[in-house]
Design a protein around this motif. Structure first.
Motif, mmCIF file in Angstrom:
data_model
loop_
_atom_site.group_PDB
_atom_site.id
_atom_site.type_symbol
_atom_site.label_atom_id
_atom_site.label_comp_id
_atom_site.label_asym_id
_atom_site.label_seq_id
_atom_site.Cartn_x
_atom_site.Cartn_y
_atom_site.Cartn_z
ATOM 1 N N ARG A 75 0.825 -1.201 0.000
ATOM 2 C CA ARG A 75 0.000 0.000 0.000
ATOM 3 C C ARG A 75 0.870 1.267 0.000
ATOM 4 N N ILE A 113 2.480 1.771 -3.416
ATOM 5 C CA ILE A 113 1.544 2.322 -4.395
ATOM 6 C C ILE A 113 1.343 3.811 -4.133
ATOM 7 N N ARG A 114 1.240 4.139 -2.865
ATOM 8 C CA ARG A 114 1.032 5.539 -2.512
ATOM 9 C C ARG A 114 2.240 6.371 -2.969
ATOM 10 N N ARG A 120 2.165 6.808 -6.625
ATOM 11 C CA ARG A 120 1.117 7.749 -7.030
ATOM 12 C C ARG A 120 1.494 9.196 -6.730
#
Lengths: 167, 878
Positions: free
Chosen positions: B11, B14-15, B18
């Motif tokens: 997670r 991915i953050r 992004r």
């Protein structure tokens, strides 16, 4: 046979991609870019089907897409599939996602990468339609998530915490 | 333990990705993550394997290399826990492929998992196998899958069925093992299993004809009954998609019926009733219903003939066409395109609706509808259809006009009942959308006009009228300008007026007004301007009263910055002022353009083939000619190289035409090669006035590689076409060609052609007491590295040489290509020769000269003779 499923966001970033015919990684990226280039240039009032995709794909490849909010859902398939039915299949896929994530949005798709694949694998297997009843799909997906969380909680904690402390 | 690997969770990664603002930043994050994952992999710590692979899959999706994680998949699959296996199989499907040998290692794990007690693990294994199974795996695991087809849980059964599809696709030999289990699957009640079973059945039929026969005999009735049950079944909420019961099962069943019915009248017969029922009863207000109808139509079209059903099917498509949903119209048009082959009469009935689709707002539908209309055109409906399409030109989107004009042109060309109609229609198209028309379209129109000798006057007058109202359409103006140039006097005198025509009062000066407006119009491009100049020149001899005005207009371009126009203006100006006596013959009307040549040219045939078809013994290498932008103007064009080479097919065409029609004289063989751009232009030039005089002075062209004077000689000839032979031997003197060009500070034509002229020389490369080898050396213009050599062997002895073989070797900086020799027998006493072509590419052109070693072997009186030598006497700078 379905050749590929892609979910691409409005900026061309792939959010989910699965190829049912082998493609090397570079080719996959090229295909995603090509599809995005085709889709982003299309106005809203036109049909959801594209047949002339150029030479990047095989000669008989067709494309069906649906544009939901920020995401394009794209199915690529050959001439043995019914285009209108594929459009319905996208609908089934999105409905299932909706049920899973309680009105799905792009962030759900990004962060639940593996769950997306679980769902997709319950709908399409090896390029063929496996199940079109979203309730049935949900049941299988929930069962799998349950299995994943119960066993993984045990193993993950047991194994990872001690080594973490040991550092 | 590695400090990186403990760090981020999936997670977090991915953050982080992004959050990246630029692609470079993203690459940095991914690189760091990959490094951490690699480190973790090399530590071989099972705790993070699961997470690492999950990250890798995400990274893979973004398009970064992840091959280093492949072995991790295998380890995860082999581990006992469900989550590990789950991620492992997912990674297997995404990161690996059937071509990798690693895959062999996984076969055993999959086999174990297929026999696992947890049915979800069996499901995972089946899913992976269905996606990536290789031929070897298929052979190894087929028995397992066969067994699973009878598993108690329907979820496993349906996955096993789809897995079997992959297996029989990889190894068709295994198909027979699956025939019986599939027959059982077709009796399933569970919809999901039934769909997959039907699909497997269809794929079996595809790979094995025995299976097809078997199912056709045993299962057709059963499947028809299943479809009947599904179609008549009461509401079942789980498979309902927007009010239609299980459209996917419907579609799969219709598809398998299509497979079974194709080519088998009995099977087709047994399914007629249910197909009729589905076609009539299915609701068509939802996409799902239409999907079923669409599939049903396809099945009806494919199975054996039943006229009634087909009409029903085509009517369904006709109904689709007026559906509001673009998608429905789109598929209907695609299907109608195929239906035309089956029953064109039934499709014709929907012509009006199809024509409406040409006006659709969706470009992809418009395009398809247009294609369909094109297929529908026949002799009886060509006029109304063309009228509709031409009307639509007025309102259609600009980007669609190109397609539309091209199609109208094809229709008119193919079906036009008479020439006058053709001309009328094309004039309408040009006045409506002349700017969107492709060059070939207006070229074709000119060809048609020249061929319709009784319509010359009509055409030029119609064009004159059209230009008055639609002067902004470039191609219309071009055609009009050309026709006014050619048939100007018919415009003024109303020659050949047809009854349907209104009389037109045009004075000579009106006609010239058109040209003057055109040439001065700001939208006028170089081609049109050049065409205007030519037209003016032509009119100057036909309208003697306006000669002065024409000369003034032309004179304005003497100072043009465009060399092409400047030169034309200067040349034409001289012709008008000083060469009254030859002007009229110089600007005679163009010969009738040959339609067949033109259509052949458009079809892309070899240019040279045209001249041979005309019975002329020589074909000119037109391919090497650079074309000017103005096709008609090639007649007098000397500086071809200066013109932008955005040429048009008409250019080649018209130029060829001159070659073909005006040069009936055969040339000596080696002049053919000599004809490169420079000399070709000159020859073209000469061919205007003195067609028959060509052969005497072609040798001069050949020998004129450096000698300006002999070239001028040839130029001389142009100015005195009436008495060419008297000046053949004259060198220089008061060259009237220079006179003609005297507006120019220097004569560029000479220097230009000189630069590109063919270089030619001949050397005796090798000579022994018995054999002589002569090389004729030439250069290709524009490619200084390449040398073309014609080798020719002469036998000096009294014996015949047989099995004659010539071999050559060159140093590394050269490249040699040998064409096959003309023969392998060399007659005695110089009574003939063997010729062989060589091509040498010199990579060190300008630095090193050519050199070659040769070896010649042959038999004299059954004795082998070998001669060797080195050739050093090539001319320098080759």
């Amino acid at each position: 046979m379905i050749k590929a499923v892609m979910v691409i966001n409005g900026l061309g970033k792939p959010r989910l991609s699965k190829f049912y015919e082998f493609q090397p990684a570079e080719k996959q990226q090229e295909l995603i870019r090509h599809v995005y280039a085709v889709l982003s240039g299309r106005p809203d009032n036109v049909s959801n089907f594209i047949r002339s995709l150029g030479t990047v794909f095989g000669p008989d490849t067709r494309l069906v897409y649906k544009h939901y909010a920020t995401l394009y859902f794209v199915f690529l398939f050959d001439n043995s599939e019914n285009e209108l039915a594929m459009l319905d299949l996208i609908q089934v896929f999105v409905e299932t996602l909706d049920k899973c994530f309680k009105s799905v949005c792009e962030l759900d798709v990004v962060f639940n990468y593996s769950k997306m694949h679980t769902i997709l694998d319950e709908i399409i297997l090896g390029g063929q339609v496996l199940e079109t009843d979203s309730v049935e799909v949900m049941r299988a997906v929930e069962e799998i998530s349950k299995l994943e969380s119960t066993t993984s909680a045990g193993t993950m904690i047991n194994k990872s915490i001690p080594s973490w402390w040991a550092r | 333990m590695n400090p990186f690997s403990s760090g981020t969770r999936l997670r977090d990664m991915i953050r982080a990705i992004r959050a990246c603002k630029t692609a470079a930043e993203e690459r940095g994050v991914v690189r760091k993550e990959c490094a951490a994952i690699r480190a973790s992999i090399s530590e071989n710590d099972p705790a993070y394997r699961h997470r690492n692979l999950a990250k890798l899959m995400f990274i893979h999706m973004l398009g970064y290399p992840t091959h280093f994680g492949q072995m991790e998949c295998l380890k995860l699959i082999a581990s006992p826990g469900f989550p590990e296996k789950r991620i492992g199989y997912l990674g297997l499907m995404l990161l690996l492929d059937e071509r990798q040998e690693v895959l062999m290692l996984v076969t055993n794990s999959i086999k174990q998992d297929l026999n696992h007690t947890n049915q979800y693990i069996v499901g995972l294994a089946l899913c992976a196998l269905g996606n990536i199974c290789s031929a070897e795996m298929a052979r190894d695991l087929a028995p397992e899958i066969e067994r699973l087809l009878q598993f108690r849980d329907p979820n496993i059964r349906k996955k096993a069925a789809l897995c079997s599809i992959r297996i029989i696709k990889k190894v068709p030999d295994l198909a027979e093992n699956f025939v019986n289990p599939v027959a059982a699957l077709l009796k399933e009640k569970h919809h999901g299993v039934l769909i997959t079973g039907v699909q497997l059945c269809a794929d079996l039929c595809k790979v094995s004809t025995e299976a097809l026969d078997y199912f056709r005999k045993k299962c057709t009735d059963g499947l028809v009954k299943v479809l009947k049950d599904v179609a008549n079944s009461p509401y079942a909420p789980e498979y309902d998609i927007s009010g239609i019961i299980d459209p996917f099962l419907h579609i799969r069943l219709l598809k398998i019926l299509r497979v079974l019915g194709q080519g088998d009248a009995d099977a087709s017969d047994s399914m007629n009733d249910i197909l009729a029922q589905v076609a009539t009863k299915t609701e068509s207000n939802k996409n799902a219903g239409n999907a079923i109808l669409y599939e049903c139509v396809e099945t009806i079209m494919s199975i054996e003939d039943n006229g009634g059903l087909r009409v029903l099917a085509i009517n369904i498509l006709g109904r689709f066409l007026s559906n509001r949903d673009n998608n429905i119209r789109y598929v209907a048009l695609n299907m109608l395109m195929r239906a035309i082959a089956v029953d064109s009469q039934a499709v014709q009935r929907h012509r009006a609706t199809i024509l409406e689709c040409v006006k659709d707002t969706d470009p992809s539908i418009r395009k398809r509808a247009l294609d369909l209309v094109y297929l529908l055109v026949n002799d009886t409906n060509v006029k109304p259809l063309t009228k509709e399409l031409t009307e639509h030109l007025k309102v259609s989107d600009p980007e669609f006009k190109g397609d539309l004009t091209a199609k109208i042109y094809s229709i008119v060309e193919k079906f036009s009942p008479e020439k006058i109609w053709y001309i009328d229609q094309m004039l309408k198209v040009l006045s409506e959308a002349g700017n969107y028309v492709k060059d070939e379209v207006w070229h074709a129109l000119i060809v048609v006009i020249t061929n319709a000798s009784d319509l010359h006057g009509y055409a030029v007058r119609s064009l004159y009228r059209a230009v008055q109202t639609a002067g902004e359409q470039e191609t219309l103006v071009q055609v009009a300008v050309w026709c006014i140039g050619e048939y100007g006097e018919m415009l003024v005198n109303n020659v050949g007026r047809l009854d349907i025509e209104e009389p037109l009062m045009v004075t000579e000066s009106n006609a010239i007004d058109v040209l003057e407006t055109s040439i001065k119009s700001h939208s006028c491009d170089l081609t049109s301007q050049a065409m205007c100049l030519i037209a003016l020149l032509k009119l100057s001899s036909r309208f003697p009263s306006c000669s002065q005005r024409i000369n003034d207009i032309i004179g304005q371009y003497k100072g043009s910055f465009v060399l092409e126009l400047q030169q034309r203006a200067i040349e034409f100006n001289s012709i008008i002022e000083r060469h009254q006596n030859m002007r009229s013959s110089l600007v005679e009307r163009m010969p009738v353009l040959d339609e067949e040549t033109f259509s052949g040219r458009r079809a892309g045939s070899v240019p040279a083939a045209v001249s041979t078809s005309q019975g002329v013994s020589v074909s000119l290498p037109n391919g090497s000619i650079k074309l000017s932008t103005a096709p008609v103007a090639d007649l007098l064009d000397l500086t071809l190289d200066d013109a932008p080479s955005s040429n048009s097919s008409g250019g080649v065409f018209l130029q060829d035409l001159l070659d073909v029609n005006l040069m009936p004289v055969s040339l000596q063989p080696d002049t053919i090669q000599a004809q490169k751009s420079g000399s070709d232009v000159l020859l073209d030039l000469l061919s205007i006035g003195t067609p028959a005089q060509r052969s005497p002075f072609t040798p001069q062209v050949l020998s004129s590689k450096t000698d300006n004077r002999s070239r001028l000689d040839i130029l001389d000839r142009l100015s005195t076409p009436s008495a060419p032979s008297s000046q053949v031997s004259s060198t220089g003197g008061n060259s009237s060609m220079l006179d003609l060009l005297n507006g120019l500070p220097s004569s560029p034509s000479v220097s230009v052609t000189e630069g590109n002229g063919p270089a030619h020389s001949s050397v005796t490369a090798f000579e022994s007491s018995s054999l002589r080898l002569t090389f004729n050396i030439s250069k290709q213009p524009g490619n200084p590295h390449m040398t073309l050599i014609d080798g020719s062997f002469t036998n000096k002895s009294e014996y015949v040489y047989s099995d004659f073989i010539f071999q050559a070797a060159v140093p590394k900086f050269l490249q040699l290509q040998l064409d096959p020799a003309s023969g392998n027998t060399l007659p005695a006493g110089g009574n003939g020769s063997i010729t062989q072509k060589l091509r040498i590419t010199n990579s060190q052109h300008g630095k090193k000269s050519l050199v070659m070693r040769i070896r010649v072997s042959y038999k004299v009186n059954d004795k082998d003779v070998l001669e060797e030598g080195q050739i050093n006497n090539f001319p320098r700078d080759l």
